[in-house]
Write a protein that holds these residues in place. Structure first.
Motif, PDB file in Angstrom:
ATOM      1  N   VAL A 115      13.491  27.328 130.746  1.00 40.46           N
ATOM      2  CA  VAL A 115      13.237  26.643 129.476  1.00 40.46           C
ATOM      3  C   VAL A 115      14.358  25.656 129.175  1.00 40.46           C
ATOM      4  CG1 VAL A 115      12.988  26.941 126.980  1.00 40.46           C
ATOM      5  CG2 VAL A 115      11.860  28.537 128.546  1.00 40.46           C
ATOM      6  N   TYR A 116      15.608  26.097 129.353  1.00 40.15           N
ATOM      7  CA  TYR A 116      16.715  25.198 129.064  1.00 40.15           C
ATOM      8  C   TYR A 116      16.701  23.989 129.997  1.00 40.15           C
ATOM      9  CZ  TYR A 116      21.266  23.137 128.480  1.00 40.15           C
ATOM     10  OH  TYR A 116      22.254  22.220 128.257  1.00 40.15           O
ATOM     11  N   ALA A 117      16.434  24.220 131.289  1.00 39.26           N
ATOM     12  CA  ALA A 117      16.409  23.118 132.257  1.00 39.26           C
ATOM     13  C   ALA A 117      15.330  22.100 131.907  1.00 39.26           C
ATOM     14  CB  ALA A 117      16.180  23.658 133.667  1.00 39.26           C
ATOM     15  N   ALA A 118      14.214  22.560 131.334  1.00 38.35           N
ATOM     16  CA  ALA A 118      13.150  21.640 130.924  1.00 38.35           C
ATOM     17  C   ALA A 118      13.532  20.865 129.667  1.00 38.35           C
ATOM     18  CB  ALA A 118      11.856  22.412 130.688  1.00 38.35           C
ATOM     19  N   ASP A 131      13.455  36.751 140.887  1.00 34.59           N
ATOM     20  CA  ASP A 131      12.167  37.404 140.641  1.00 34.59           C
ATOM     21  C   ASP A 131      11.536  36.995 139.314  1.00 34.59           C
ATOM     22  OD1 ASP A 131      10.183  39.080 141.846  1.00 34.59           O
ATOM     23  OD2 ASP A 131      10.526  40.483 140.208  1.00 34.59           O
ATOM     24  N   ILE A 132      11.556  35.716 139.040  1.00 27.84           N
ATOM     25  CA  ILE A 132      10.917  35.202 137.827  1.00 27.84           C
ATOM     26  C   ILE A 132      10.819  33.693 137.935  1.00 27.84           C
ATOM     27  CG2 ILE A 132      12.891  34.661 136.352  1.00 27.84           C
ATOM     28  CD1 ILE A 132       9.927  36.765 135.173  1.00 27.84           C
ATOM     29  N   LEU A 133       9.916  33.113 137.199  1.00 28.64           N
ATOM     30  CA  LEU A 133       9.919  31.686 136.902  1.00 28.64           C
ATOM     31  C   LEU A 133       9.404  31.504 135.485  1.00 28.64           C
ATOM     32  CD1 LEU A 133      10.374  28.747 137.740  1.00 28.64           C
ATOM     33  CD2 LEU A 133       7.968  28.674 138.469  1.00 28.64           C
ATOM     34  N   LEU A 134       8.176  32.011 135.253  1.00 23.53           N
ATOM     35  CA  LEU A 134       7.547  31.922 133.942  1.00 23.53           C
ATOM     36  C   LEU A 134       7.221  33.318 133.433  1.00 23.53           C
ATOM     37  CD1 LEU A 134       4.895  29.188 134.850  1.00 23.53           C
ATOM     38  CD2 LEU A 134       7.180  28.803 133.924  1.00 23.53           C
ATOM     39  N   PRO A 135       7.132  33.485 132.125  1.00 24.98           N
ATOM     40  CA  PRO A 135       6.675  34.777 131.595  1.00 24.98           C
ATOM     41  C   PRO A 135       5.223  35.027 131.979  1.00 24.98           C
ATOM     42  CG  PRO A 135       6.825  33.142 129.852  1.00 24.98           C
ATOM     43  CD  PRO A 135       7.443  32.519 131.062  1.00 24.98           C
ATOM     44  N   ILE A 136       4.875  36.296 132.158  1.00 22.50           N
ATOM     45  CA  ILE A 136       3.488  36.643 132.465  1.00 22.50           C
ATOM     46  C   ILE A 136       2.611  36.319 131.259  1.00 22.50           C
ATOM     47  CG2 ILE A 136       1.918  38.566 132.944  1.00 22.50           C
ATOM     48  CD1 ILE A 136       4.054  39.815 134.639  1.00 22.50           C
ATOM     49  N   LEU A 233       1.518  23.476 129.433  1.00 21.04           N
ATOM     50  CA  LEU A 233       2.880  23.344 128.935  1.00 21.04           C
ATOM     51  C   LEU A 233       3.884  23.674 130.029  1.00 21.04           C
ATOM     52  CD1 LEU A 233       4.950  22.878 126.728  1.00 21.04           C
ATOM     53  CD2 LEU A 233       4.560  25.233 125.947  1.00 21.04           C
ATOM     54  N   ALA A 234       3.629  24.755 130.767  1.00 15.56           N
ATOM     55  CA  ALA A 234       4.535  25.137 131.854  1.00 15.56           C
ATOM     56  C   ALA A 234       4.621  24.032 132.899  1.00 15.56           C
ATOM     57  CB  ALA A 234       4.072  26.440 132.491  1.00 15.56           C
ATOM     58  N   ALA A 235       3.476  23.400 133.197  1.00 16.68           N
ATOM     59  CA  ALA A 235       3.454  22.316 134.182  1.00 16.68           C
ATOM     60  C   ALA A 235       4.271  21.127 133.692  1.00 16.68           C
ATOM     61  CB  ALA A 235       2.017  21.898 134.465  1.00 16.68           C
ATOM     62  N   GLU A 236       4.121  20.774 132.424  1.00 15.69           N
ATOM     63  CA  GLU A 236       4.878  19.646 131.885  1.00 15.69           C
ATOM     64  C   GLU A 236       6.376  19.950 131.883  1.00 15.69           C
ATOM     65  OE1 GLU A 236       5.874  16.048 130.666  1.00 15.69           O
ATOM     66  OE2 GLU A 236       3.883  16.690 131.328  1.00 15.69           O
ATOM     67  N   CYS A 261       2.365  31.283 138.255  1.00 13.77           N
ATOM     68  CA  CYS A 261       3.492  30.391 138.544  1.00 13.77           C
ATOM     69  C   CYS A 261       3.142  29.300 139.557  1.00 13.77           C
ATOM     70  CB  CYS A 261       4.674  31.194 139.089  1.00 13.77           C
ATOM     71  SG  CYS A 261       5.324  32.452 137.969  1.00 13.77           S
ATOM     72  N   ASP A 262       1.949  29.382 140.154  1.00 19.76           N
ATOM     73  CA  ASP A 262       1.625  28.505 141.282  1.00 19.76           C
ATOM     74  C   ASP A 262       1.751  27.024 140.940  1.00 19.76           C
ATOM     75  OD1 ASP A 262       1.212  30.706 142.816  1.00 19.76           O
ATOM     76  OD2 ASP A 262      -0.979  30.550 142.896  1.00 19.76           O
ATOM     77  N   GLU A 263       1.166  26.600 139.803  1.00 22.43           N
ATOM     78  CA  GLU A 263       1.180  25.182 139.469  1.00 22.43           C
ATOM     79  C   GLU A 263       2.604  24.693 139.221  1.00 22.43           C
ATOM     80  OE1 GLU A 263      -1.018  21.951 136.522  1.00 22.43           O
ATOM     81  OE2 GLU A 263      -0.959  24.070 135.943  1.00 22.43           O
ATOM     82  N   ALA A 264       3.365  25.457 138.454  1.00 28.52           N
ATOM     83  CA  ALA A 264       4.743  25.047 138.157  1.00 28.52           C
ATOM     84  C   ALA A 264       5.581  24.997 139.425  1.00 28.52           C
ATOM     85  CB  ALA A 264       5.363  26.008 137.145  1.00 28.52           C
ATOM     86  N   MET A 265       5.408  25.977 140.321  1.00 30.56           N
ATOM     87  CA  MET A 265       6.167  25.969 141.569  1.00 30.56           C
ATOM     88  C   MET A 265       5.769  24.798 142.448  1.00 30.56           C
ATOM     89  SD  MET A 265       6.885  29.871 142.821  1.00 30.56           S
ATOM     90  CE  MET A 265       5.162  30.312 143.047  1.00 30.56           C
ATOM     91  N   SER A 266       4.485  24.469 142.459  1.00 37.84           N
ATOM     92  CA  SER A 266       4.015  23.334 143.239  1.00 37.84           C
ATOM     93  C   SER A 266       4.656  22.037 142.752  1.00 37.84           C
ATOM     94  CB  SER A 266       2.493  23.226 143.160  1.00 37.84           C
ATOM     95  OG  SER A 266       2.022  22.107 143.878  1.00 37.84           O
ATOM     96  N   ILE A 267       4.790  21.904 141.434  1.00 36.92           N
ATOM     97  CA  ILE A 267       5.409  20.714 140.858  1.00 36.92           C
ATOM     98  C   ILE A 267       6.903  20.678 141.178  1.00 36.92           C
ATOM     99  CG2 ILE A 267       6.002  19.576 138.682  1.00 36.92           C
ATOM    100  CD1 ILE A 267       3.326  20.679 137.590  1.00 36.92           C
TER     101      ILE A 267
END
Length: 347
Positions: A115-118, A131-136, A233-236, A261-267
């Motif tokens: 969140v901070y990096a965004a 072992d995380i990227l986005l909240p479930i 939102l996660a993708a943006e 997390c797939d879309e965000a990781m792909s980006i």
């Protein structure tokens, strides 16, 4: 080059309006360190097994989040939330006069880092997410809404108890019992034999029962406000992070780096040679019980993106970064193994 020493650290107390943030600064204290955040209900001890495996050219500042470990609790009437935890990063940066920050986080700490990096990508030079990227995502069928409602009620009860000054001790346990309680509370992600790394900063000796201890963290953190991100939102947010050096380590038995997390990781990985995704056998606390395996990826990542300032040092050798081809192949294999089935629900 050597590695950090777990016993070579400086205890720090960072002043904040409600008290202080407690932390330990390991290793090099002449240059900006990596800022490390633990997960929910944990404390900085979660990095105890990883610290001695990291390169000694950089320091690591591990902190206890408010209400956890030895950091101050929020005042009565206040609520803990992911949003407020994000503000800890600029507070620490202001305290030490940093213009940039390198982040490492497990679980809740990894979400805070994302969140901070965004929000402030121009201030971040590196992220390590354990072992995380986005909240479930929240359960669309309402089960999670019921849980949120119950947590709201429990938080109010605990808040009133503290405000009234009820000094009655929480349940007390022997140390062997505490290890089992912590392991059970983590859904056996923290093995009892590793529990001591978390217990020494979050228990207090009972005044009623000799040889027994109780959890001293703020009980209100159990009912903190979660963060729920819609896919768009996660993708943006991922797009705002752009081509930052980003390392994600997934525990093979953990659901926290899943399809959501797939879309965000792909980006994050698109045209980004600095993005890495690796899977290590283990549970959600994979960095604790499989620290050596995690370090195989973390150490070269740090040495590549936070190299020593000495001109004589080279990236060549056994500890060099994985080649772009090897990294890309590993990521493709991971996505192939976790590709959703046609018959699975999209919820």
């Amino acid at each position: 080059m050597g590695t950090l020493s777990l016993t070579d650290y400086e205890e720090v107390k960072i002043p904040v309006p409600w008290g202080h943030i407690s932390g330990r600064w390991h290793g090099n204290r002449t240059e900006r360190p990596i800022l490390a955040f633990h997960g929910w209900l944990d404390n900085l001890g979660t990095f105890d097994r990883l610290i001695p495996l990291l390169p000694d050219n950089v320091g690591v500042l591990c902190i206890d989040l408010p209400g956890h470990g030895r950091s101050s609790r929020l005042q009565p009437g206040m609520h803990y939330s992911v949003y407020d935890y994000v503000f800890i990063i600029p507070r620490v940066m202001k305290e030490y006069g940093w213009h940039k920050v390198s982040l490492m986080g497990h679980s809740l700490g990894g979400i805070i880092s994302f969140v901070y990096a965004a929000l402030a990508p121009h201030t971040v030079d590196m992220i390590i997410s354990l072992d995380i990227l986005l909240p479930i995502p929240i359960n669309a069928r309402g089960k999670d809404l019921d849980t949120l409602g119950r947590n709201m009620e429990k938080h109010l009860v605990e808040d009133e108890r503290q405000e009234e000054g009820n000094l009655r001790e929480p349940p007390a346990y022997t140390l062997p019992e505490l290890r089992k309680v912590l392991a059970k509370g983590s859904y056996n992600s923290v093995p009892p034999k590793e529990a001591q790394h978390l217990l020494y900063r979050q228990v207090a000796k009972s005044q009623l029962y000799p040889d027994r201890f109780y959890f001293s963290r703020d009980a209100r953190v159990k009912f903190y406000h979660h963060l729920y991100l819609q896919e768009g939102l996660a993708a943006e947010m991922a797009r705002r992070i752009k081509r930052k050096p980003y390392l994600i380590i997934k525990g093979s038995l953990s659901p926290y780096v899943g399809r959501h997390c797939d879309e965000a990781m792909s980006i994050l990985g698109e045209s980004n040679p600095h993005f890495e995704l690796h899977e290590v056998e283990g549970t959600h606390h994979v960095h604790l019980h499989a620290a050596e395996e995690c370090a195989k990826y973390i150490v070269p990542f740090i040495r590549h993106h936070r190299p020593p300032t000495l001109n004589t040092w080279s990236l060549a050798g056994q500890e060099a970064q994985l080649s772009s081809k090897e990294r890309r192949l590993a990521q493709e294999q991971f996505f192939a193994r976790h590709k959703p089935s046609k018959h699975r629900s999209k919820l």
